[in-house]
Structure formats: C-alpha cells, structure tokens
Write a protein that holds these residues in place. Sequence first.
Motif, PDB file in Angstrom:
ATOM      1  N   UNK A  24      -0.955  -9.015  17.979  1.00  0.00           N
ATOM      2  CA  UNK A  24      -1.325  -7.657  18.386  1.00  0.00           C
ATOM      3  C   UNK A  24      -2.768  -7.386  18.019  1.00  0.00           C
ATOM      4  N   UNK A  25      -3.310  -6.304  18.571  1.00  0.00           N
ATOM      5  CA  UNK A  25      -4.686  -5.931  18.287  1.00  0.00           C
ATOM      6  C   UNK A  25      -4.767  -5.162  16.976  1.00  0.00           C
ATOM      7  N   UNK A  59       0.778   1.448  14.782  1.00  0.00           N
ATOM      8  CA  UNK A  59       1.724   1.982  15.765  1.00  0.00           C
ATOM      9  C   UNK A  59       2.880   1.036  16.072  1.00  0.00           C
ATOM     10  N   UNK A  60       2.608  -0.261  16.183  1.00  0.00           N
ATOM     11  CA  UNK A  60       3.678  -1.222  16.456  1.00  0.00           C
ATOM     12  C   UNK A  60       4.705  -1.238  15.334  1.00  0.00           C
ATOM     13  N   UNK A  61       4.241  -1.104  14.101  1.00  0.00           N
ATOM     14  CA  UNK A  61       5.154  -1.094  12.962  1.00  0.00           C
ATOM     15  C   UNK A  61       5.945   0.203  12.908  1.00  0.00           C
ATOM     16  N   UNK A  62       5.260   1.318  13.018  1.00  0.00           N
ATOM     17  CA  UNK A  62       5.915   2.628  12.931  1.00  0.00           C
ATOM     18  C   UNK A  62       6.945   2.797  14.042  1.00  0.00           C
ATOM     19  N   UNK A  63       6.658   2.268  15.220  1.00  0.00           N
ATOM     20  CA  UNK A  63       7.568   2.399  16.358  1.00  0.00           C
ATOM     21  C   UNK A  63       8.632   1.293  16.395  1.00  0.00           C
ATOM     22  N   UNK A  92       7.782  -6.611   9.948  1.00  0.00           N
ATOM     23  CA  UNK A  92       6.796  -6.779   8.882  1.00  0.00           C
ATOM     24  C   UNK A  92       5.431  -6.954   9.540  1.00  0.00           C
ATOM     25  N   UNK A  93       4.417  -6.369   8.942  1.00  0.00           N
ATOM     26  CA  UNK A  93       3.070  -6.466   9.492  1.00  0.00           C
ATOM     27  C   UNK A  93       2.184  -7.268   8.554  1.00  0.00           C
ATOM     28  N   UNK A 121     -13.372  -5.063  -4.627  1.00  0.00           N
ATOM     29  CA  UNK A 121     -12.173  -5.839  -4.325  1.00  0.00           C
ATOM     30  C   UNK A 121     -11.272  -4.988  -3.430  1.00  0.00           C
ATOM     31  N   UNK A 122     -10.960  -5.503  -2.237  1.00  0.00           N
ATOM     32  CA  UNK A 122     -10.075  -4.815  -1.304  1.00  0.00           C
ATOM     33  C   UNK A 122      -8.707  -5.484  -1.345  1.00  0.00           C
ATOM     34  N   UNK A 123      -7.678  -4.710  -1.607  1.00  0.00           N
ATOM     35  CA  UNK A 123      -6.325  -5.255  -1.690  1.00  0.00           C
ATOM     36  C   UNK A 123      -5.628  -5.180  -0.331  1.00  0.00           C
ATOM     37  N   UNK A 124      -5.076  -6.308   0.093  1.00  0.00           N
ATOM     38  CA  UNK A 124      -4.289  -6.353   1.325  1.00  0.00           C
ATOM     39  C   UNK A 124      -2.815  -6.476   0.959  1.00  0.00           C
ATOM     40  N   UNK A 125      -1.985  -5.710   1.649  1.00  0.00           N
ATOM     41  CA  UNK A 125      -0.541  -5.837   1.485  1.00  0.00           C
ATOM     42  C   UNK A 125       0.102  -6.058   2.840  1.00  0.00           C
ATOM     43  N   UNK A 126       1.327  -6.531   2.843  1.00  0.00           N
ATOM     44  CA  UNK A 126       2.107  -6.591   4.073  1.00  0.00           C
ATOM     45  C   UNK A 126       2.643  -5.195   4.345  1.00  0.00           C
ATOM     46  N   UNK A 127       2.706  -4.814   5.603  1.00  0.00           N
ATOM     47  CA  UNK A 127       3.173  -3.478   5.959  1.00  0.00           C
ATOM     48  C   UNK A 127       4.656  -3.455   6.281  1.00  0.00           C
ATOM     49  N   UNK A 128       5.325  -2.435   5.751  1.00  0.00           N
ATOM     50  CA  UNK A 128       6.752  -2.204   6.009  1.00  0.00           C
ATOM     51  C   UNK A 128       6.896  -0.737   6.419  1.00  0.00           C
ATOM     52  N   UNK A 129       7.841  -0.424   7.290  1.00  0.00           N
ATOM     53  CA  UNK A 129       8.064   0.980   7.620  1.00  0.00           C
ATOM     54  C   UNK A 129       8.534   1.748   6.390  1.00  0.00           C
TER      55      UNK A 129
END
Length: 277
Positions: free
Chosen positions: A79-80, A86-90, A95-96, A211-219
């Motif tokens: 995805x872009x 939006x893809x996760x919320x919908x 998992x993102x 330092x930028x923290x990245x996490x996996x996205x969950x609804x």
Amino acid sequence: MKLKCFTIALMATALSVATAAADQLADIKSRGTLICGTLGTAEPFSFANPSTREIVGYDIDLCKAIADDIGVKLQMKPMSVEARIPELVQARVDVLAGNLGYTPERAQQIAYTTAYFVSLQKLLVKADSDFSKIDDLAKSRISAPKGSSSERYVREALPQATLLTFQDPPSAFMALAQSKVDAMILSEINAEKFVAQTGQKFKFIDQPVAEEFWGLGIRKNEPALLEQVNATLKRLEQSGEGQKIFDKWLGETTAYKMKKPFKFDKAVSDPVLRPAS
C-alpha cells in the motif's frame, strides 16, 4: 415516538457492545490468514526481489514470525504511505508494518506495538573534516530535506546553525558533496546509501540528533491481537532471532552496516532529541 427513539438507542448500544466485543485475533485464526500491510517499495523493509518479484524484507520476516506464532498463513498487502492508516482502521489489514514512526496524533487513531525499529537521525560530514560531535556543528551550515522530520530535529537541536533545505535527500546530499554546507541531517538508513555510493568519503557524527521509534500498527480496542504481536516481538528479542533478522537486512554485512540500537520489547514513545551540549 419515544418508543421508536428508545428502540434506535437500544440498537445502537447493542451494536457498540458487539463491536467492542469483537476479537480480531479469533477472526484471524478462524480465517487462517494474517493480512499484513507493507509499503512494498521501501528497501530493505519491504521491496520486490529483482529476480522473483516476490515482496521480501525486514518487515516481511517479522510479519512471517507473527503469523507463525498465531499458527496461520501470511498474506502481504502492499500500500501507499497515505493509505497506511486508513487501510488499518477500515479493517483491510490486520497488522501494519509500513515505516510507521510514532506520533501522538497517530496514537489517537491506532494502537502501536513495542518498537520494531528505531530510526536514528544523524549528521553526515566529510570524512576529512574535524567535526566529531553534535555541538561541533552548533554554528555551521547544515542541509536537510524540506518539510522532513530531519529538518525539524536539527532546528530544535542546533538552533544557531544555518539550515538550508532542499526538495529531496539527493539534493541535500549534493550540497554537502559540493561543500555548500558543512553537514547534512537524514535518517541513518537513508544516508548510508549515499556513503556506500561515494566510496566512504563521508562519515557520521556518532551521536544521533534524534531517535524515531517505529511500531507495528494494530487497530484500537483489539487487546488480544496486540498482546499476541507484542509476545512475538518479545520472543524474537529474547531468543536472538530478532537480531538475526535485523542483521540479515540491515546489519554490518549489508550495504547499511547498522548495529541494532533498540530492543523489540521496548515501548514506543515520542522521538528522543539529543541536543548539543
């Protein structure tokens, strides 16, 4: 009329309760597939293998570990950048994993897992320069991509520096290569490509500006799935498998030559600034 309004309110309440009681983890197990959203164009996190055209990368290996722990197959969905949340919320993905840096604004829309990557914002200088720490550049000329988080970080960390912004990272790097600036600020993983392409004529200031923290996205409101994904990340950290995945795609034998500066079981948070002392 009162009865009708009461009936509508009761139905709305029932729907709300049903939604709140939904268990996405149970749905994934029933379906037999975990749908993981990735960018698909962000090497080395998720990108098409030139030989097979299969989407591979750091994100893919982590999503595969999550699917394996749940006991289901993995389905990747490219995805872009704009479509990620939006893809996760919908509910089009479960998992993102899409270079999702933590921000308080995003945290209002989605839930974050513990950190699966930390993006270090670093200053890049010429190898033969005398600069060795952040405050050496306190009053220097620094380039950055216009409108980027890199620009914001250097403005906060080095307020007396002269900042020149450019439309994209290659232009900001060219300013450094042509000695129009003394340093460039960019995420280490992106800047490392420029270093590799120029025969090591440049060096990093070791201390990161941020330092930028990245996490996996969950609804949001999916505690069972969030707990399951965090449990996988913790297992990867404790078993050493996470280190192997990191080294495979980002480690010192790759073009990025990075060391893993974080733990998978560390909570994500606002970016950490490292201002000049």
